[in-house]
Design a protein around this motif. Structure first.
Motif, PDB file in Angstrom:
ATOM      1  N   LYS A 608       2.448  86.325  -8.959  1.00 11.93           N
ATOM      2  CA  LYS A 608       3.807  86.876  -9.014  1.00 11.93           C
ATOM      3  C   LYS A 608       4.095  87.746  -7.797  1.00 11.93           C
ATOM      4  N   SER A 609       5.334  87.635  -7.323  1.00 13.35           N
ATOM      5  CA  SER A 609       5.819  88.520  -6.261  1.00 13.35           C
ATOM      6  C   SER A 609       6.276  89.829  -6.888  1.00 13.35           C
ATOM      7  N   LEU A 610       5.754  90.946  -6.393  1.00 16.50           N
ATOM      8  CA  LEU A 610       6.161  92.263  -6.892  1.00 16.50           C
ATOM      9  C   LEU A 610       7.217  92.900  -6.001  1.00 16.50           C
ATOM     10  N   CYS A 611       7.747  92.127  -5.069  1.00 12.63           N
ATOM     11  CA  CYS A 611       8.864  92.575  -4.250  1.00 12.63           C
ATOM     12  C   CYS A 611       9.735  91.370  -3.960  1.00 12.63           C
ATOM     13  N   HIS A 612      10.727  91.150  -4.803  1.00 13.72           N
ATOM     14  CA  HIS A 612      11.529  89.926  -4.729  1.00 13.72           C
ATOM     15  C   HIS A 612      12.992  90.306  -4.572  1.00 13.72           C
ATOM     16  N   ALA A 613      13.655  89.651  -3.626  1.00 10.86           N
ATOM     17  CA  ALA A 613      15.040  90.012  -3.322  1.00 10.86           C
ATOM     18  C   ALA A 613      15.918  89.942  -4.562  1.00 10.86           C
ATOM     19  N   TRP A 614      15.701  88.939  -5.411  1.00 17.85           N
ATOM     20  CA  TRP A 614      16.595  88.807  -6.559  1.00 17.85           C
ATOM     21  C   TRP A 614      16.368  89.917  -7.597  1.00 17.85           C
ATOM     22  N   GLY A 615      15.367  90.738  -7.391  1.00 11.43           N
ATOM     23  CA  GLY A 615      15.164  91.889  -8.279  1.00 11.43           C
ATOM     24  C   GLY A 615      16.044  93.076  -7.950  1.00 11.43           C
ATOM     25  N   ALA A 616      16.824  92.990  -6.866  1.00  4.98           N
ATOM     26  CA  ALA A 616      17.584  94.151  -6.390  1.00  4.98           C
ATOM     27  C   ALA A 616      19.043  94.137  -6.829  1.00  4.98           C
ATOM     28  N   SER A 617      19.386  93.356  -7.839  1.00  7.20           N
ATOM     29  CA  SER A 617      20.790  93.162  -8.206  1.00  7.20           C
ATOM     30  C   SER A 617      21.540  94.408  -8.659  1.00  7.20           C
ATOM     31  N   PRO A 618      20.892  95.501  -9.134  1.00 11.69           N
ATOM     32  CA  PRO A 618      21.686  96.694  -9.453  1.00 11.69           C
ATOM     33  C   PRO A 618      22.559  97.183  -8.285  1.00 11.69           C
ATOM     34  N   ILE A 619      22.171  96.905  -7.060  1.00 10.44           N
ATOM     35  CA  ILE A 619      23.010  97.276  -5.909  1.00 10.44           C
ATOM     36  C   ILE A 619      24.402  96.690  -6.063  1.00 10.44           C
ATOM     37  N   TYR A 620      24.453  95.404  -6.362  1.00 14.38           N
ATOM     38  CA  TYR A 620      25.720  94.687  -6.501  1.00 14.38           C
ATOM     39  C   TYR A 620      26.475  95.125  -7.750  1.00 14.38           C
ATOM     40  N   LEU A 621      25.774  95.204  -8.868  1.00 14.54           N
ATOM     41  CA  LEU A 621      26.427  95.546 -10.130  1.00 14.54           C
ATOM     42  C   LEU A 621      27.051  96.935 -10.070  1.00 14.54           C
TER      43      LEU A 621
END
Length: 721
Positions: A608-621
């Motif tokens: 598993k990747s523990l640093c994944h771009a799609w995990g950063a969505s709170p920025i957008y929300l």
């Protein structure tokens, strides 16, 4: 000029797009070619336990012979310096200059300067520097000039050549060839180390990315470095995902930098007997983007979630927007689409969006979906129109429109007898990582993305002045939308079913098509409410465990006004990762897992990747649905601000745009707004009519009010929440 020199000293790479560069020389090339070239270089750096791990889709290359030219009028003679990557010839007004000149003299008057460049290994590129004659994106270029000469020696008057404007990354140092491009680095040091085996494990304090540097290396034997996003991974010399093996034979102490950058928090340093080193450090590698967006609130946990999301996103912002820094480091279209949206609420770095879109698309002919994934082709289309909506960059849409057409032609050619898309050999229908998620038959999610992509084609055709195809795509989009609801809407379940198999709809309802239908605004108001209750808030419908699809699920709920619910979900989901010690957000998080189970994926204990771009969505929300800022017309010429506390006591932040920032502060009694761009509409829910000085408050319905926001003015609005 002093500021420019500072930037150039930092790096030849810059993502800035300010007018200071408008009249400055830059390296130029055939548009899209350096994007393709650099994406090839970057994506083929992937290794797995020391083995080269190449991508599995077709990789295109740059054109090897390119013609560049510019017409201009000089009021006086001018000396012009030429820097070229490749073998080249130079012509002034069609007359060749012998040899390979580094400097040329151009007399006063109207002239045409042409360079034709051949380069097989690196892409053909030029840098032209005179007082007024400079290489920039106004130069014209072609990969086939179709020039011919008849028996009299006369050059053809009509060659049929298609010229396009040049591409550039604003590489402004003529002495650094584009092929030598590198991201900048800065030294970072471990925060602590712990004895392990013959060496030790160095902890750099948080997830990071770069090159390990060994100081004072000496001796004869082997030195092994094992990297880990977790301590467990670094200690697992047999199962860690990335490593370096070095053969050492040094009589004197020497510093050594590893050849490839890696993602890690921990590094397990294991030398043979007889091999020693004074210490290790790292060269942190980064893209020098500027932090512009911000968010802060009364909730300290939410603030931490936002900060970690932004750090996660920054780590995955490199030459392009990539999926994750440890494993793939590839330009996946689905991952990148979410990155574009996060980017508009954080860095607002338009050049990286364009580079990524160009790199993903590659060259014609189209032989497969982008990344071989059907849904990823559709995200590519959506990314282009969103780029236009947020930036107003009509020229980019016009330039890339032919590549949109050829990809859509490929997709249209794969429809079945029902005019729908289903799996064909060579396709990968991804949707999401989810157990037992069927991809059989005609999946409703794919048809929904297809319809949205046809709508995008119609809009972009208008921008490209292709009225005939704009009308055609519009008709096709409307027909497909109607067919989707005819074939997939289940009146009893009050939702779209997941698929049709052998021309019959299944009974299975999943979240995917239903949540996209909400923020695509495909449902009637009544259908939206039904879908929210029967699907999104229904625990009997299979849950989503990836941040990738949680992004869209929570967006759909925000679009339905469920910010209070979404705030709790963000604190539970992303806060759950923080409670487990995450310093960046993961590729997948399932709260039902325990301990090292959280590190497993793809059948590997540390896959598993523990640093994944799609995990950063709170920025957008948080930017779009809490601060509530979104463009209505291209480039924020007009926009909405519809802030929602969602249970917070107060919040404040900035949303960047192409021409400045929009600032919002809100508590339960006041809203403060200022904007550097366009004309905005502040939309407020209030029990009584809001009070604000210097402008009109318009009541649009019971308890709902609107206020016009003009740029350059500060507004203080008092309301009753």
């Amino acid at each position: 000029m002093k500021n420019l020199k500072k930037i150039l000293l930092l790096s030849i790479f810059t993502c800035l797009t300010y007018p200071i560069f408008a009249q400055k020389a830059s390296w130029i090339w055939y548009p899209g070619d350096f994007d393709i070239y650099m994406s090839n270089v970057m994506q083929n750096r992937r290794t797995e336990r020391g083995s080269f791990f190449p991508v599995f889709w077709k990789m295109d290359s740059h054109y090897v012979l390119v013609d560049f030219h510019k017409e201009f009028t000089l009021s006086q003679p001018e000396e012009v310096k030429l820097f070229v990557e490749g073998t080249y010839n130079v012509k002034i007004d069609g007359q060749a200059i012998s040899g390979f000149p580094k400097t040329i003299q151009i007399p006063a008057g109207k002239h045409k300067l042409s360079l034709k460049v051949y380069s097989q290994g690196a892409l053909p590129a030029i840098f032209v520097q005179g007082k007024t004659v400079v290489s920039d994106e106004t130069w014209l270029t072609t990969f086939e000039d179709k020039e011919w000469i008849d028996q009299s020696g006369k050059v053809s008057d009509k060659s049929g050549t298609t010229f396009v404007t040049a591409g550039s990354w604003n590489l402004t140092d003529p002495n650094v060839l584009p092929s030598k491009f590198k991201l900048p680095v800065v030294a970072h040091f471990a925060t602590k180390k712990e004895i392990a085996g013959k060496g030790y494990v160095a902890d750099f304090g948080k997830e990071t990315f770069g090159f390990i540097k060994v100081h004072g290396l000496k001796g004869k034997g082997k030195l092994n470095l094992y990297y880990g996003e977790s301590k467990e991974e670094a200690l697992s010399i047999d199962k860690c995902e990335t490593l370096d093996f070095l053969d050492i034979d040094l009589a004197q102490k020497k510093d050594s930098i590893m050849p490839l950058s890696k993602a890690f928090r921990y590094v397990n340093f294991q030398p043979d007997n007889g091999v020693t080193a004074d210490s290790i450090s790292m060269l942190y590698e980064y893209a020098p983007v500027t932090e512009r967006g911000s968010f802060k609130s009364s909730d300290t946990e939410l603030n931490k979630i936002y900060d970690v999301a932004k750090y996660t996103f920054q780590l995955n912002t490199r030459e392009f927007f990539i999926d994750g820094i440890k494993r793939d480091r590839w330009v996946w279209s689905g991952d990148a689409y979410q990155s574009y949206l996060m980017n508009y609420y954080s860095f607002f770095d338009a050049p990286t969006v364009k580079r990524t879109l160009l790199a993903q698309r590659g060259k014609d002919p189209v032989t497969a979906h982008i990344n071989t994934i059907m849904d990823y082709s559709f995200y590519w289309f959506l990314g282009i129109y969103d780029y236009y909506k947020y930036t107003g960059d009509e020229k980019f849409v016009q330039d890339i429109y032919p590549r949109m057409q050829s990809l859509m032609t490929y997709i249209d050619g794969r429809k079945n007898k029902n005019g729908l898309l289903e799996w064909m050999p060579g396709d990968w229908i991804f949707i999401d990582w989810a157990d037992k998620l069927s991809k059989d038959g005609e999946v409703s999610f794919e048809q929904l993305l297809y319809a949205r992509s046809l709508e995008t084609m119609a809009l972009c055709a208008k921008l490209a002045n292709d009225s005939e195809n704009a009308a055609k795509y519009d008709v096709e989009a409307k027909a497909l939308k109607a067919k989707i609801f005819e074939l997939y809407w289940n009146q009893n379940k009050q939702a779209l079913v997941h698929s049709r198999v052998q021309d019959k709809p299944t009974d299975n309802v999943t979240r995917y098509a239903n949540m996209f239908g909400i923020f695509f605004d495909y449902f009637t108001p009544e259908q939206k409410i039904a879908v929210k209750e029967n699907v999104l808030l229904n625990d009997k419908i299979a849950k989503i465990t990836t941040p990738y699809m949680r992004f869209y699920e929570l967006e759909a709920l925000c679009a339905m006004g469920e910010q209070s619910y979404v705030l709790k979900e963000m604190k539970s989901y992303w806060g759950g990762m923080l409670k487990l010690g995450a310093t960046s957000f993961w590729e997948e998080y399932n709260p039902d897992k325990k301990g090292v189970e959280h590190l497993e994926m793809y059948g590997r204990p540390y896959g598993k990747s523990l640093c994944h771009a799609w995990g950063a969505s709170p920025i957008y929300l948080l930017g779009k649905y809490y601060l509530g800022v979104s463009p209505v017309t291209a480039g924020y010429e007009t926009y909405n601000i519809e802030p929602s506390l969602g249970g917070l006591e107060w919040m404040e932040g900035k949303v960047p745009t192409v021409n400045g920032d929009i600032s919002v502060y809100m508590n339960k009694k006041e809203i403060k707004v200022s904007s550097a761009v366009g004309t905005g509409t502040l939309k407020i829910k209030s029990k009584s009519k809001p009070v604000v000085k210097g402008t009109e408050v318009k009541e649009v319905s019971k308890g709902k009010y609107e206020i016009t926001i003009e740029k350059g003015k500060d507004y203080l609005v008092k309301y009753s929440g």
